[in-house]
Design a protein around this motif. Sequence first.
Motif, PDB file in Angstrom:
ATOM      1  N   MET A   1       0.852  -1.167   0.000  1.00 55.25           N
ATOM      2  CA  MET A   1       0.000   0.000   0.000  1.00 55.25           C
ATOM      3  C   MET A   1       0.904   1.239   0.000  1.00 55.25           C
ATOM      4  SD  MET A   1      -3.129   0.928   2.633  1.00 55.25           S
ATOM      5  CE  MET A   1      -2.345   0.054   3.941  1.00 55.25           C
ATOM      6  N   GLN A   2       0.554   2.208  -0.855  1.00 51.70           N
ATOM      7  CA  GLN A   2       1.340   3.438  -0.942  1.00 51.70           C
ATOM      8  C   GLN A   2       0.465   4.597  -1.387  1.00 51.70           C
ATOM      9  OE1 GLN A   2       4.225   2.154  -3.855  1.00 51.70           O
ATOM     10  NE2 GLN A   2       3.050   2.985  -5.541  1.00 51.70           N
ATOM     11  N   THR A   3       1.005   5.801  -1.255  1.00 52.24           N
ATOM     12  CA  THR A   3       0.293   6.984  -1.716  1.00 52.24           C
ATOM     13  C   THR A   3       0.779   7.369  -3.111  1.00 52.24           C
ATOM     14  OG1 THR A   3       1.908   8.445  -0.655  1.00 52.24           O
ATOM     15  CG2 THR A   3      -0.084   7.902   0.606  1.00 52.24           C
ATOM     16  N   LEU A   4      -0.099   8.043  -3.843  1.00 51.85           N
ATOM     17  CA  LEU A   4       0.223   8.530  -5.186  1.00 51.85           C
ATOM     18  C   LEU A   4      -0.451   9.880  -5.370  1.00 51.85           C
ATOM     19  CD1 LEU A   4       1.378   8.010  -8.087  1.00 51.85           C
ATOM     20  CD2 LEU A   4      -0.881   7.037  -8.626  1.00 51.85           C
ATOM     21  N   ARG A   5       0.345  10.896  -5.650  1.00 52.88           N
ATOM     22  CA  ARG A   5      -0.213  12.228  -5.930  1.00 52.88           C
ATOM     23  C   ARG A   5      -0.814  12.240  -7.320  1.00 52.88           C
ATOM     24  NH1 ARG A   5       2.137  17.457  -3.434  1.00 52.88           N
ATOM     25  NH2 ARG A   5       0.491  18.103  -4.827  1.00 52.88           N
ATOM     26  N   LEU A   6      -2.013  12.796  -7.430  1.00 50.94           N
ATOM     27  CA  LEU A   6      -2.639  12.932  -8.743  1.00 50.94           C
ATOM     28  C   LEU A   6      -2.448  14.332  -9.310  1.00 50.94           C
ATOM     29  CD1 LEU A   6      -5.965  10.936  -8.457  1.00 50.94           C
ATOM     30  CD2 LEU A   6      -3.632  10.150  -8.854  1.00 50.94           C
ATOM     31  N   THR A   7      -2.055  15.262  -8.442  1.00 49.01           N
ATOM     32  CA  THR A   7      -1.792  16.638  -8.866  1.00 49.01           C
ATOM     33  C   THR A   7      -0.412  17.031  -8.372  1.00 49.01           C
ATOM     34  OG1 THR A   7      -2.879  17.424  -6.853  1.00 49.01           O
ATOM     35  CG2 THR A   7      -4.204  17.402  -8.875  1.00 49.01           C
ATOM     36  N   ASN A   8       0.198  17.975  -9.080  1.00 50.07           N
ATOM     37  CA  ASN A   8       1.462  18.524  -8.591  1.00 50.07           C
ATOM     38  C   ASN A   8       1.177  19.774  -7.766  1.00 50.07           C
ATOM     39  OD1 ASN A   8       1.003  20.594 -10.476  1.00 50.07           O
ATOM     40  ND2 ASN A   8       2.421  19.722 -11.969  1.00 50.07           N
ATOM     41  N   GLU A   9       2.221  20.441  -7.290  1.00 47.96           N
ATOM     42  CA  GLU A   9       2.004  21.611  -6.436  1.00 47.96           C
ATOM     43  C   GLU A   9       1.432  22.799  -7.197  1.00 47.96           C
ATOM     44  OE1 GLU A   9       4.880  22.685  -3.462  1.00 47.96           O
ATOM     45  OE2 GLU A   9       5.504  20.595  -3.280  1.00 47.96           O
ATOM     46  N   GLN A  10       1.459  22.751  -8.511  1.00 49.00           N
ATOM     47  CA  GLN A  10       0.804  23.789  -9.320  1.00 49.00           C
ATOM     48  C   GLN A  10      -0.661  23.431  -9.572  1.00 49.00           C
ATOM     49  OE1 GLN A  10       3.983  22.420 -10.291  1.00 49.00           O
ATOM     50  NE2 GLN A  10       4.776  24.068  -9.011  1.00 49.00           N
ATOM     51  N   ARG A  11      -1.120  22.359  -8.921  1.00 44.27           N
ATOM     52  CA  ARG A  11      -2.493  21.873  -8.998  1.00 44.27           C
ATOM     53  C   ARG A  11      -2.875  21.396 -10.395  1.00 44.27           C
ATOM     54  NH1 ARG A  11      -1.948  26.204  -6.240  1.00 44.27           N
ATOM     55  NH2 ARG A  11      -2.975  27.603  -7.707  1.00 44.27           N
ATOM     56  N   GLN A  12      -1.894  20.898 -11.112  1.00 46.58           N
ATOM     57  CA  GLN A  12      -2.142  20.321 -12.429  1.00 46.58           C
ATOM     58  C   GLN A  12      -2.292  18.816 -12.279  1.00 46.58           C
ATOM     59  OE1 GLN A  12       1.599  21.723 -13.905  1.00 46.58           O
ATOM     60  NE2 GLN A  12       0.657  23.377 -15.071  1.00 46.58           N
ATOM     61  N   LEU A  13      -3.260  18.258 -12.971  1.00 46.04           N
ATOM     62  CA  LEU A  13      -3.467  16.818 -12.954  1.00 46.04           C
ATOM     63  C   LEU A  13      -2.298  16.136 -13.654  1.00 46.04           C
ATOM     64  CD1 LEU A  13      -5.341  14.432 -12.300  1.00 46.04           C
ATOM     65  CD2 LEU A  13      -6.419  14.809 -14.534  1.00 46.04           C
ATOM     66  N   ILE A  14      -1.620  15.230 -12.959  1.00 43.57           N
ATOM     67  CA  ILE A  14      -0.472  14.535 -13.540  1.00 43.57           C
ATOM     68  C   ILE A  14      -0.726  13.037 -13.715  1.00 43.57           C
ATOM     69  CG2 ILE A  14       1.264  16.226 -12.824  1.00 43.57           C
ATOM     70  CD1 ILE A  14       1.863  14.418 -10.388  1.00 43.57           C
ATOM     71  N   GLU A  15      -1.843  12.562 -13.209  1.00 40.27           N
ATOM     72  CA  GLU A  15      -2.184  11.127 -13.304  1.00 40.27           C
ATOM     73  C   GLU A  15      -3.648  10.963 -13.708  1.00 40.27           C
ATOM     74  OE1 GLU A  15      -0.198   8.613 -13.095  1.00 40.27           O
ATOM     75  OE2 GLU A  15       1.604   9.434 -12.154  1.00 40.27           O
ATOM     76  N   PRO A  16      -4.021  11.324 -14.954  1.00 38.30           N
ATOM     77  CA  PRO A  16      -5.439  11.270 -15.347  1.00 38.30           C
ATOM     78  C   PRO A  16      -6.053   9.875 -15.287  1.00 38.30           C
ATOM     79  CG  PRO A  16      -4.039  11.809 -17.227  1.00 38.30           C
ATOM     80  CD  PRO A  16      -3.166  11.853 -16.013  1.00 38.30           C
ATOM     81  N   ALA A  17      -5.292   8.853 -15.592  1.00 37.17           N
ATOM     82  CA  ALA A  17      -5.847   7.491 -15.539  1.00 37.17           C
ATOM     83  C   ALA A  17      -6.217   7.115 -14.105  1.00 37.17           C
ATOM     84  CB  ALA A  17      -4.854   6.488 -16.118  1.00 37.17           C
ATOM     85  N   TRP A  18      -5.406   7.529 -13.145  1.00 37.79           N
ATOM     86  CA  TRP A  18      -5.698   7.244 -11.745  1.00 37.79           C
ATOM     87  C   TRP A  18      -6.880   8.064 -11.237  1.00 37.79           C
ATOM     88  CZ3 TRP A  18      -4.412   3.187  -9.015  1.00 37.79           C
ATOM     89  CH2 TRP A  18      -3.281   2.447  -9.375  1.00 37.79           C
ATOM     90  N   LEU A  19      -7.071   9.275 -11.783  1.00 35.85           N
ATOM     91  CA  LEU A  19      -8.237  10.066 -11.406  1.00 35.85           C
ATOM     92  C   LEU A  19      -9.512   9.305 -11.759  1.00 35.85           C
ATOM     93  CD1 LEU A  19      -9.433  12.730 -10.296  1.00 35.85           C
ATOM     94  CD2 LEU A  19      -9.402  13.573 -12.653  1.00 35.85           C
ATOM     95  N   ALA A  20      -9.543   8.713 -12.933  1.00 36.39           N
ATOM     96  CA  ALA A  20     -10.718   7.931 -13.347  1.00 36.39           C
ATOM     97  C   ALA A  20     -10.933   6.748 -12.407  1.00 36.39           C
ATOM     98  CB  ALA A  20     -10.548   7.462 -14.787  1.00 36.39           C
ATOM     99  N   VAL A  60      -7.487   1.526  -6.196  1.00 42.05           N
ATOM    100  CA  VAL A  60      -7.572   2.718  -5.354  1.00 42.05           C
ATOM    101  C   VAL A  60      -8.282   2.321  -4.057  1.00 42.05           C
ATOM    102  CG1 VAL A  60      -8.503   5.055  -5.130  1.00 42.05           C
ATOM    103  CG2 VAL A  60      -7.626   4.265  -7.351  1.00 42.05           C
ATOM    104  N   LEU A  61      -7.602   2.584  -2.943  1.00 41.11           N
ATOM    105  CA  LEU A  61      -8.142   2.228  -1.635  1.00 41.11           C
ATOM    106  C   LEU A  61      -8.678   3.433  -0.882  1.00 41.11           C
ATOM    107  CD1 LEU A  61      -5.229  -0.105  -0.463  1.00 41.11           C
ATOM    108  CD2 LEU A  61      -7.204  -0.685  -1.903  1.00 41.11           C
ATOM    109  N   GLY A  62      -8.153   4.611  -1.200  1.00 37.79           N
ATOM    110  CA  GLY A  62      -8.566   5.812  -0.494  1.00 37.79           C
ATOM    111  C   GLY A  62      -8.257   7.054  -1.304  1.00 37.79           C
ATOM    112  N   VAL A  63      -8.968   8.124  -0.987  1.00 33.92           N
ATOM    113  CA  VAL A  63      -8.850   9.397  -1.707  1.00 33.92           C
ATOM    114  C   VAL A  63      -8.789  10.535  -0.692  1.00 33.92           C
ATOM    115  CG1 VAL A  63     -10.085  11.022  -3.221  1.00 33.92           C
ATOM    116  CG2 VAL A  63     -10.125   8.566  -3.732  1.00 33.92           C
ATOM    117  N   ALA A  64      -7.913  11.500  -0.975  1.00 32.18           N
ATOM    118  CA  ALA A  64      -7.885  12.731  -0.179  1.00 32.18           C
ATOM    119  C   ALA A  64      -7.777  13.928  -1.121  1.00 32.18           C
ATOM    120  CB  ALA A  64      -6.710  12.730   0.797  1.00 32.18           C
ATOM    121  N   VAL A  65      -8.620  14.920  -0.882  1.00 33.14           N
ATOM    122  CA  VAL A  65      -8.579  16.195  -1.598  1.00 33.14           C
ATOM    123  C   VAL A  65      -8.239  17.245  -0.551  1.00 33.14           C
ATOM    124  CG1 VAL A  65      -9.878  17.872  -2.968  1.00 33.14           C
ATOM    125  CG2 VAL A  65     -10.284  15.409  -3.279  1.00 33.14           C
ATOM    126  N   PHE A  66      -7.282  18.103  -0.868  1.00 37.10           N
ATOM    127  CA  PHE A  66      -6.783  19.050   0.125  1.00 37.10           C
ATOM    128  C   PHE A  66      -6.369  20.355  -0.536  1.00 37.10           C
ATOM    129  CE2 PHE A  66      -3.317  16.546  -1.496  1.00 37.10           C
ATOM    130  CZ  PHE A  66      -2.263  17.437  -1.641  1.00 37.10           C
TER     131      PHE A  66
END
Length: 149
Positions: A1-20, A60-66
């Motif tokens: 189990m690990q974390t994966l950022r879907l956005t970078n610090e500029q708030r750009q989506l960097i992992e669109p397949a994982w977003l789906a 995907v086991l969990g989601v966090a929006v911040f």
Amino acid sequence: MQTLRLTNEQRQLIEPAWLARAEAVHRELRPQLASDYSAQMQGIFADGGEMVIAIDGEHVLGVAVFRQYRDTFSGTKFYVDDLVTTSQWRSQGVGKLLLDWLQQEALRRGATNFMLDSGTQRIDAHRFYHREGLVIASFNFRKPLQANS
């Protein structure tokens, strides 16, 4: 189990397949999300939101929006909009993994406060937050607004 950022610090989506892939888990907490999930989340990112997920292999086991911002009450605030673990993985460390990642990210960015809101009906989530050292610091009041016709 690990974390994966879907956005970078500029708030750009960097992992669109994982977003789906994250959509179904996110809807467990927020069933009212728009039918065009990707477009809604792109709007959230444009407004300052960021996203990280917990994964195991291809699942995907969990989601966090911040987001992080400053206000007059709490200085530099690291605020969690959404934190959800898929129902079949609850109480197996997913929420703790995400919460720990979020708090470390908040510290790395120099935030002075870590905050989230939780619906009054989410008793199990409240137990988890208390166990992890979060305290109830205030009430959050809400009133839905409708434009006058």
